[in-house]
Design an enzyme around this catalytic site. Structure first.
Site, mmCIF file in Angstrom:
data_model
loop_
_atom_site.group_PDB
_atom_site.id
_atom_site.type_symbol
_atom_site.label_atom_id
_atom_site.label_comp_id
_atom_site.label_asym_id
_atom_site.label_seq_id
_atom_site.Cartn_x
_atom_site.Cartn_y
_atom_site.Cartn_z
ATOM 1 N N GLU A 103 16.849 19.038 84.980
ATOM 2 C CA GLU A 103 17.115 17.798 84.235
ATOM 3 C C GLU A 103 17.558 16.677 85.174
ATOM 4 O O GLU A 103 18.655 16.117 85.043
ATOM 5 C CB GLU A 103 18.171 18.051 83.149
ATOM 6 C CG GLU A 103 17.672 19.010 82.076
ATOM 7 C CD GLU A 103 18.600 19.164 80.875
ATOM 8 O OE1 GLU A 103 19.804 18.895 81.024
ATOM 9 O OE2 GLU A 103 18.121 19.562 79.792
ATOM 10 N N GLU A 137 13.078 24.911 78.377
ATOM 11 C CA GLU A 137 14.302 25.030 77.580
ATOM 12 C C GLU A 137 14.026 24.494 76.189
ATOM 13 O O GLU A 137 13.472 23.402 76.041
ATOM 14 C CB GLU A 137 15.465 24.225 78.172
ATOM 15 C CG GLU A 137 16.094 24.833 79.390
ATOM 16 C CD GLU A 137 17.341 24.085 79.843
ATOM 17 O OE1 GLU A 137 18.082 23.569 78.986
ATOM 18 O OE2 GLU A 137 17.556 24.012 81.065
HETATM 19 C C1 BG6 Z 1 20.343 21.663 79.110
HETATM 20 C C2 BG6 Z 1 20.807 22.354 80.359
HETATM 21 O O1 BG6 Z 1 20.854 20.389 79.170
HETATM 22 O O2 BG6 Z 1 20.801 22.073 77.880
HETATM 23 C C3 BG6 Z 1 21.414 23.717 80.129
HETATM 24 O O3 BG6 Z 1 19.791 22.433 81.319
HETATM 25 C C4 BG6 Z 1 22.251 23.682 78.870
HETATM 26 O O4 BG6 Z 1 22.127 24.065 81.277
HETATM 27 C C5 BG6 Z 1 21.369 23.355 77.684
HETATM 28 O O5 BG6 Z 1 22.987 24.832 78.655
HETATM 29 C C6 BG6 Z 1 22.056 23.339 76.338
HETATM 30 O O6 BG6 Z 1 23.190 22.535 76.354
HETATM 31 P P1 BG6 Z 1 24.619 23.119 75.959
HETATM 32 O O7 BG6 Z 1 25.569 22.061 76.248
HETATM 33 O O8 BG6 Z 1 24.534 23.460 74.524
HETATM 34 O O9 BG6 Z 1 24.801 24.323 76.804
#
Ligand code: BG6
Length: 467
Positions: A172, A362
Site C-alpha cells: 500500500e 487483500e
Molecule cells: C491493509 C493492510 O491496509 O488493510 C493490512 O495492508 C491490514 O496490513 C488490512 O491489516 C486491514 O486493516 P486493519 O486495520 O483492519 O488490520
C-alpha cells in the site's frame, strides 16, 4: 457456468508484523511496527526489551507456521502472500552483512509452503522497516535509504531465487500520505514536501529493485501494491465529479509512476501549485522509466465518496483516507462500507488504465467472531462478504480484465494494522487469543473455512450472485 481461469491463484495474505510475534528472536532488530504497539496511527513507544503490546507474540506464526500452512493446504490454497520482516534480515538496516538466522527462518517458511504446493508471494516491505533507519537517517527522507533497501532486496532475491517467483515491493505504497511514519519513516505532521520527497525515494527504490529482481530471477514476476481507495462522487455536480477524479488520482499517481515509468502531468501541476520542489535526478528518471512493474496488486475493502460540500467534509473529518461515507451502502462493525460492485469497478478501472495483469492481494471482512462452546464459529456474514466480492471478480474477468489471483486478507485471525486488535478478526481460522493477550493460541476452523475450500475446489463455480 462462468469460471475463473485455470491457473488462477487462490489463497490468503498475511504480513510478518501482524502474525509472527517473536519480535526480538534470532537477532531481529526493532522495527517501526515494534514501536507502535497501538497500531499505525498510535503513539510511538521506544522499546526497552520488555513486552509492549499484542504484536510481540501476535499469533505466534513464527513458531506455528507448519500447523497453519497445513490448514491453508487443507483449504486448497495455491498461493500465500507473506512479507519478510526487513529487520530480521538487516536488524539495523544499514549493516554490511545480513543476519543468517533471519534468512534461515524464511528458508524454512518457503520450504514448508512449497512442500504443500503453495506458491509464496512475498512483499519486501509490509508496513515496517528497521527503526534505526528512522532514528538515525530520518527514514526515507534520506536518499541513502534507496541503497539500504536495494541491498536488502538483492540479498533476499539471491537467497530465495529458486523458491520465490512472485514478489511485491512496498505494501500500500500510497498509504504514506496518511500514515507517514509507517510508510516512509517520517513523523506525523511532516510537511507535504518532505513526505513527497520521501515517497520519491521509495518509488525510485521500488523501480531499482524491479530491475534487480529481473536480473537475479529472470523467471520471476514483480508487482507494486496499491491501496485501492476507490471514490465515487457524492453527487453528480460536476465539481464533485472533478474533485473525485483528483482524489482518485491522489492514489493512482503511485500506480502511474510504477506502471508507466514517469510522473504524470497532473502531479507536476500539483507540485507547482503547492510550491513543492522535489530533488529528482536524471538517474532517478531513467530508473523509473526502465523498470516498470510486471503486474499490479492491490487491496480493496471498501469504497467512499468525495464532495466539495464543506459541511459534509467537516462532519467526516478524522476518517482514515478522508473518505466520505456512501449513504447508500451498509457498513462493517468498524464503519467500513461494504461495496462488492466496487470490486468490479476497480478492477475495470485499473485494467483500462494500465493494461497490466491484476492481482487482488487483500480483501476481507473484519468482525467480532464468537467461538461457541463446541469450538465452531458461525461467520456467515464473512461468507456473504467474500462471496459477493468474489462474484464481482468473476464478472470483471468476464468483462475482459486479466486477473491473476485472489488472496483474501487474514486467512487466519491476526493483529489488525490500524488499531492493533486481535478482536477484529478476518480469518477462516479462529485463533484463541484476545486483545488482552489471554488465550492458548489454539486454531479452530470457522464455517467460512469449509466454504472457501469449496470455492477453491470448484474454481469459483460455487459462488452465487448475492448472499
Ligand atoms: C491493509 C493492510 O491496509 O488493510 C493490512 O495492508 C491490514 O496490513 C488490512 O491489516 C486491514 O486493516 P486493519 O486495520 O483492519 O488490520
Amino acid at each position: 457456468m462462468k469460471k475463473f481461469p485455470d491457473n488462477f491463484y487462490w489463497g490468503g495474505a498475511i504480513a510478518a508484523n501482524q502474525v509472527e510475534g517473536a519480535w526480538d528472536k534470532d537477532g531481529k532488530g526493532v522495527s517501526t511496527s515494534d514501536v507502535q504497539p497501538a497500531g499505525i496511527f498510535g503513539e510511538v513507544v521506544e522499546r526497552d526489551g520488555s513486552v509492549s503490546g499484542i504484536k510481540d507474540v501476535a499469533i505466534d506464526f513464527y513458531h506455528r507456521y507448519p500447523e497453519d500452512i497445513k490448514l491453508f493446504s487443507e483449504m486448497g490454497f495455491t498461493c500465500l502472500r507473506v512479507s519478510i520482516a526487513w529487520a530480521r534480515i538487516y536488524p539495523q538496516g544499514d549493516e554490511q552483512t545480513p543476519n543468517e538466522a533471519g534468512l534461515a527462518y524464511y528458508d524454512r517458511l518457503f520450504d514448508e509452503l512449497l512442500q504443500h504446493g503453495i506458491t509464496p508471494m512475498v512483499t519486501l516491505s509490509h508496513y515496517e522497516m528497521p527503526w534505526n533507519l528512522v532514528t538515525r537517517y530520518n527514514g526515507w527522507a534520506d536518499r541513502r535509504l534507496i541503497g539500504f533497501f536495494t541491498d536488502y532486496a538483492v540479498t533476499v532475491f539471491g537467497r530465495y531465487r529458486e523458491k520465490v517467483k512472485l514478489w511485491l515491493t512496498f505494501n500500500e505504497i500510497n498509504m504514506s500520505l496518511h500514515a507517514p511514519l509507517t510508510g516512509v519513516g517520517l513523523p506525523e505532521g511532516s510537511s507535504q514536501a518532505d513526505i513527497y520527497q520521501a515517497i520519491h525515494h521509495q518509488l525510485v527504490a521500488s523501480a531499482i529493485v524491479v530491475g534487480r529482481c529481473h536480473d537475479i530471477i529472470p523467471d520471476a514476476k514483480i508487482g507494486n501494491m496499491l491501496l485501492g481507495g476507490l471514490l465515487y462522487p457524492l453527487t453528480c455536480k460536476p465539481d464533485d465529479v472533478l474533485k473525485t477524479m483528483n482524489e482518485n488520482r491522489g492514489w493512482l499517481f503511485f500506480g502511474d509512476v510504477q506502471c508507466r515509468g514517469a510522473y504524470p502531468g497532473y502531479m507536476l501541476r500539483f507540485f507547482r501549485d503547492n510550491n513543492i520542489v522535489l530533488d529528482i535526478t536524471e538517474e532517478d528518471r531513467e530508473q523509473l522509466k526502465n523498470n516498470t512493474v510486471d503486474f499490479i496488486s492491490f487491496s480493496y475493502y471498501n469504497s467512499g465518496c468525495a464532495t466539495t460540500d464543506e459541511d459534509t467534509i467537516e462532519k467526516s473529518r478524522g476518517n482514515v483516507l478522508s473518505m466520505i461515507q456512501n449513504p447508500l451502502l451498509p457498513v462493517s462493525e468498524w464503519g467500513w462500507t461494504i461495496d462488492p460492485t466496487g470490486m468490479r469497478i476497480l478492477l475495470n478501472m485499473l485494467w483500462d488504465r494500465y493494461q497490466k495483469p491484476l492481482f487482488i492481494v487483500e480483501n476481507g471482512l473484519g468482525a467480532r467472531d464468537i467461538l461457541q462452546d463446541d469450538f465452531t464459529v458461525d461467520d456467515n456474514y464473512r461468507i456473504a462478504y467474500l462471496n459477493n466480492h468474489l462474484y464481482q471478480v468473476r464478472e470483471a474477468i468476464e468483462d475482459g480484465v486479466d486477473v491473476m489471483g485472489y488472496t483474501s486478507w487474514g486467512p487466519i485471525d491476526l493483529v489488525s494494522n490500524s488499531t492493533a486488535e486481535l478482536g477484529k478478526r478476518y480469518g477462516f481460522i479462529y485463533v484463541n487469543r484476545d486483545d488482552t493477550g489471554r488465550g492458548d493460541l489454539k486454531r479452530y476452523r470457522k464455517a467460512s473455512f469449509y466454504w472457501y475450500a469449496d470455492v477453491i475446489k470448484s474454481n469459483g463455480e460455487t459462488l452465487v450472485p448475492n448472499i
